[in-house]
Write a protein that holds these residues in place. Structure first.
Motif, PDB file in Angstrom:
ATOM      1  N   ASP A 147      10.440   3.573 -12.767  1.00 26.44           N
ATOM      2  CA  ASP A 147      10.726   4.032 -11.413  1.00 26.44           C
ATOM      3  C   ASP A 147      11.485   3.002 -10.572  1.00 26.44           C
ATOM      4  OD1 ASP A 147       8.586   2.297 -11.283  1.00 26.44           O
ATOM      5  OD2 ASP A 147       7.454   3.487  -9.848  1.00 26.44           O
ATOM      6  N   ASN A 154      14.699   3.274  -1.922  1.00 31.15           N
ATOM      7  CA  ASN A 154      13.811   3.282  -0.761  1.00 31.15           C
ATOM      8  C   ASN A 154      13.546   1.917  -0.130  1.00 31.15           C
ATOM      9  OD1 ASN A 154      12.932   6.176  -0.487  1.00 31.15           O
ATOM     10  ND2 ASN A 154      12.539   5.818  -2.647  1.00 31.15           N
ATOM     11  N   TYR A 170       3.374  -2.379  -2.867  1.00 32.70           N
ATOM     12  CA  TYR A 170       2.750  -1.486  -1.899  1.00 32.70           C
ATOM     13  C   TYR A 170       3.429  -1.655  -0.546  1.00 32.70           C
ATOM     14  CZ  TYR A 170      -0.933  -1.939  -5.395  1.00 32.70           C
ATOM     15  OH  TYR A 170      -1.628  -1.974  -6.574  1.00 32.70           O
ATOM     16  N   LEU A 220       1.583  -0.080   5.398  1.00 30.86           N
ATOM     17  CA  LEU A 220       1.712   1.028   6.337  1.00 30.86           C
ATOM     18  C   LEU A 220       1.118   0.739   7.708  1.00 30.86           C
ATOM     19  CD1 LEU A 220       0.998   4.017   3.947  1.00 30.86           C
ATOM     20  CD2 LEU A 220       3.211   3.150   4.732  1.00 30.86           C
ATOM     21  N   SER A 259       7.854   5.644  10.993  1.00 35.01           N
ATOM     22  CA  SER A 259       7.538   6.942  10.402  1.00 35.01           C
ATOM     23  C   SER A 259       7.845   6.919   8.910  1.00 35.01           C
ATOM     24  CB  SER A 259       8.343   8.057  11.077  1.00 35.01           C
ATOM     25  OG  SER A 259       9.713   7.901  10.781  1.00 35.01           O
ATOM     26  N   ILE A 260       7.282   7.895   8.203  1.00 34.11           N
ATOM     27  CA  ILE A 260       7.516   8.051   6.773  1.00 34.11           C
ATOM     28  C   ILE A 260       7.848   9.512   6.526  1.00 34.11           C
ATOM     29  CG2 ILE A 260       6.456   7.963   4.487  1.00 34.11           C
ATOM     30  CD1 ILE A 260       4.700   5.718   5.542  1.00 34.11           C
ATOM     31  N   THR A 261       8.870   9.770   5.735  1.00 36.06           N
ATOM     32  CA  THR A 261       9.265  11.125   5.409  1.00 36.06           C
ATOM     33  C   THR A 261       9.006  11.366   3.930  1.00 36.06           C
ATOM     34  OG1 THR A 261      11.011  11.018   7.072  1.00 36.06           O
ATOM     35  CG2 THR A 261      11.176  12.769   5.432  1.00 36.06           C
ATOM     36  N   LEU A 262       8.295  12.447   3.608  1.00 39.99           N
ATOM     37  CA  LEU A 262       7.995  12.783   2.225  1.00 39.99           C
ATOM     38  C   LEU A 262       8.809  13.987   1.788  1.00 39.99           C
ATOM     39  CD1 LEU A 262       4.105  12.536   2.328  1.00 39.99           C
ATOM     40  CD2 LEU A 262       5.715  10.840   1.459  1.00 39.99           C
ATOM     41  N   LEU A 263       9.037  14.092   0.485  1.00 42.67           N
ATOM     42  CA  LEU A 263       9.663  15.279  -0.083  1.00 42.67           C
ATOM     43  C   LEU A 263       8.665  16.424  -0.051  1.00 42.67           C
ATOM     44  CD1 LEU A 263      11.380  13.683  -3.202  1.00 42.67           C
ATOM     45  CD2 LEU A 263      12.482  14.407  -1.086  1.00 42.67           C
ATOM     46  N   PRO A 314       6.125  19.341  -1.426  1.00 48.41           N
ATOM     47  CA  PRO A 314       5.196  19.250  -2.556  1.00 48.41           C
ATOM     48  C   PRO A 314       5.844  19.720  -3.854  1.00 48.41           C
ATOM     49  CG  PRO A 314       4.217  20.439  -0.714  1.00 48.41           C
ATOM     50  CD  PRO A 314       5.647  20.205  -0.377  1.00 48.41           C
ATOM     51  N   ARG A 315       5.354  19.195  -4.975  1.00 51.89           N
ATOM     52  CA  ARG A 315       5.859  19.604  -6.282  1.00 51.89           C
ATOM     53  C   ARG A 315       5.514  21.057  -6.549  1.00 51.89           C
ATOM     54  NH1 ARG A 315       3.941  14.270  -7.744  1.00 51.89           N
ATOM     55  NH2 ARG A 315       5.724  13.012  -8.353  1.00 51.89           N
ATOM     56  N   ILE A 344      10.144  18.728  -8.664  1.00 51.09           N
ATOM     57  CA  ILE A 344      10.344  18.644  -7.226  1.00 51.09           C
ATOM     58  C   ILE A 344      11.487  19.578  -6.867  1.00 51.09           C
ATOM     59  CG2 ILE A 344      10.980  17.144  -5.303  1.00 51.09           C
ATOM     60  CD1 ILE A 344       9.702  14.837  -6.843  1.00 51.09           C
TER      61      ILE A 344
END
Length: 136
Positions: free
Chosen positions: A66, A73, A111, A114, A121-125, A127-128, A134
């Motif tokens: 990964d 990111n 890590y 946070l 702020s944090i932006t997530l994709l 949900p799978r 995805i």
């Protein structure tokens, strides 16, 4: 000598991803630096305050599948905690010519801090899907 260590600090400005071949296998290697600031308390005008005492830079390498995701990111100033194997070696300073210790860290875990005031702020994709993909 090699020691596992945990370092808390901020990502430096040079973040690069390289393709590497090792023992016939291809890997991605993510290279970045982390600045860890040691703080101290001092009294100024009768008030106790916390100030930066010194900064130690760590050269970090992350070898994992990964690594390319992290490369997309990570950015300069991001507060992180890194865990890995530390190798200490000497290098010659280009500025002063003196021999200084160099800290190289082979990162096993990274890590985000946070609870840092630097993260707004944090932006997530999304949900799978049930098949594990995805949505695009």
């Amino acid at each position: 000598m090699s020691v596992e260590i945990t370092i808390r600090g901020n990502i430096g400005d040079t973040i690069r991803l390289n393709d590497v071949e090792f023992r016939g296998e291809k890997f991605k290697a993510l290279h970045f630096s982390v600045a860890s600031t040691q703080l101290k308390k001092q009294i100024t005008n009768g008030q106790e305050e916390t100030v930066a005492d010194r900064v130690t830079w760590y050269t970090c390498t992350y070898w994992a599948k990964d690594a390319d995701v992290l490369h997309k990111n990570l950015q300069k100033g991001l507060p992180v905690t890194v865990v890995g194997r530390l190798k200490i070696s000497d290098y010659v300073s280009r500025k002063t010519g003196e021999v200084l210790p160099g800290y190289d860290l082979r990162v096993s875990n990274l890590y985000l801090n946070l609870n840092s005031k630097r993260i707004e702020s944090i932006t997530l994709l999304p949900p799978r899907e049930t098949n594990g993909n995805i949505p695009s």
